[in-house]
Design a protein around this motif. Sequence first.
Motif, PDB file in Angstrom:
ATOM      1  N   GLN A   1      37.272  64.669 -56.594  1.00  0.00           N
ATOM      2  CA  GLN A   1      36.357  65.470 -57.400  1.00  0.00           C
ATOM      3  C   GLN A   1      35.331  64.636 -58.165  1.00  0.00           C
ATOM      4  N   GLY A   2      35.682  63.389 -58.448  1.00  0.00           N
ATOM      5  CA  GLY A   2      34.887  62.579 -59.371  1.00  0.00           C
ATOM      6  C   GLY A   2      33.394  62.593 -59.130  1.00  0.00           C
TER       7      GLY A   2
ATOM      8  N   MET B   1      31.405  65.781 -59.524  1.00  0.00           N
ATOM      9  CA  MET B   1      31.091  66.198 -60.888  1.00  0.00           C
ATOM     10  C   MET B   1      30.092  65.253 -61.542  1.00  0.00           C
TER      11      MET B   1
ATOM     12  N   LEU C   1      30.527  62.077 -61.968  1.00  0.00           N
ATOM     13  CA  LEU C   1      31.195  61.036 -62.747  1.00  0.00           C
ATOM     14  C   LEU C   1      31.104  59.710 -62.020  1.00  0.00           C
ATOM     15  N   PRO C   2      31.275  58.627 -62.752  1.00  0.00           N
ATOM     16  CA  PRO C   2      31.100  57.335 -62.102  1.00  0.00           C
ATOM     17  C   PRO C   2      32.213  56.971 -61.110  1.00  0.00           C
ATOM     18  N   ILE C   3      33.443  57.434 -61.352  1.00  0.00           N
ATOM     19  CA  ILE C   3      34.528  56.951 -60.490  1.00  0.00           C
ATOM     20  C   ILE C   3      35.440  58.069 -60.001  1.00  0.00           C
TER      21      ILE C   3
ATOM     22  N   LYS D   1      39.021  59.012 -58.665  1.00  0.00           N
ATOM     23  CA  LYS D   1      40.270  58.354 -59.100  1.00  0.00           C
ATOM     24  C   LYS D   1      40.889  57.454 -58.032  1.00  0.00           C
TER      25      LYS D   1
ATOM     26  N   LEU E   1      40.239  53.876 -58.823  1.00  0.00           N
ATOM     27  CA  LEU E   1      40.785  53.266 -60.045  1.00  0.00           C
ATOM     28  C   LEU E   1      41.698  52.097 -59.683  1.00  0.00           C
ATOM     29  N   PRO E   2      41.546  50.971 -60.357  1.00  0.00           N
ATOM     30  CA  PRO E   2      42.418  49.843 -60.022  1.00  0.00           C
ATOM     31  C   PRO E   2      43.809  49.954 -60.646  1.00  0.00           C
TER      32      PRO E   2
ATOM     33  N   THR F   1      47.627  62.543 -60.585  1.00  0.00           N
ATOM     34  CA  THR F   1      46.793  63.638 -61.103  1.00  0.00           C
ATOM     35  C   THR F   1      46.636  63.555 -62.625  1.00  0.00           C
TER      36      THR F   1
END
Lengths: 101, 256
Positions: free
Chosen positions: B32-33, B36, B38-40, B42, B45-46, B239
Amino acid sequence: MIACQTELDCLYCGRPTVHTVFYASLYIKRIVCHRCAHAVEKPAAVLLRQYCRDLPWRATALARRLKHEAQADPLLFVSSLPRRVVNKPIELSRELAEVCL
Amino acid sequence: MHKISNVHKGETVFDQRSAARHVVAVVLAAGQGRRMGLPINKIFLPIHGKPVIIYTLEAFERCPVIDEVMLVAAAGEEEQLAKLTQAAHCQKVRRIVQGGPTRHASEQCALEALRPRIESGEIDLILIHDGARPFVLPERIQQLVETAHACGGAILAMPLQEEELIVEVDEQQAICRRFAGQRAWRAQTPQAFRAAWLLAAYDRARQDQFEGTDTAASLERLGYPVAVVESDQSNLKITTAYDLLQAERLCRHRGL
């Protein structure tokens, strides 16, 4: 400190919301929901223990990486050494500050 | 022998495995990121310095029964994913396709990309997996593939705890059915199906404008058998914030 924004389900808002994930070194330090400001935070002691436990492994990995680099291109490796010798302690102390503060 | 283009090097490689048992894993990474703004997403994500999606792909890399991986990316994230998979030496990732606005639509995009190979009988089995489930065990994938070969369809699932209870309610919020622990299972991914069944089920779902919550739903409604392979809590889907912390702990526990 690195911070990433992403969408996660917030248990308190009951829906997907934007969260900021803060990292100290390689570890998650804090996750904050933008909508309700609920924060999940790892205690500094836990973070420090994690950091210290991984240091020997990271040192071994670094030694292995340096060896490969030296074998692949000795000249480039030697020329990069002075910068690295100065930068590595700075990097480590910055990481330690992020973990502890 | 099948000609397959390699997404990383622009090369053409030849797959010498048996055509009848070719297994493709479709990894859904169109989160979804980005949609929307948004920059990232999920999946990027590291966790201990490595993106979530790479842990997911590594499970399939380590599983010998998987021949190839197809990644479904959100619009605009294909290049970023290609670079990541290349840097992580994910040799089985052969193609990255753009997904749709929903999970079902993303699955349909992947199936459209695979349609000619499914119709020619080249692909035997397709696994659908969530990119945000990074800790599926290669042994479990193998077990799932074996079950799907035998039954036609199989999913990973976890039984509820004995004390847990699931209830179905009607329009008046009154309980009309209850499922006790051990009889009710929580569905997970990967979910594996005969490629021809999956394509037929999704073609029919499109005709009927049906959107399932998971892959198996589209097959179950047409009466295709779907078996269950027991999984556990470690195959978590990221989530919530707590899942992310749990993922970090699992990562350390497994030495990944």
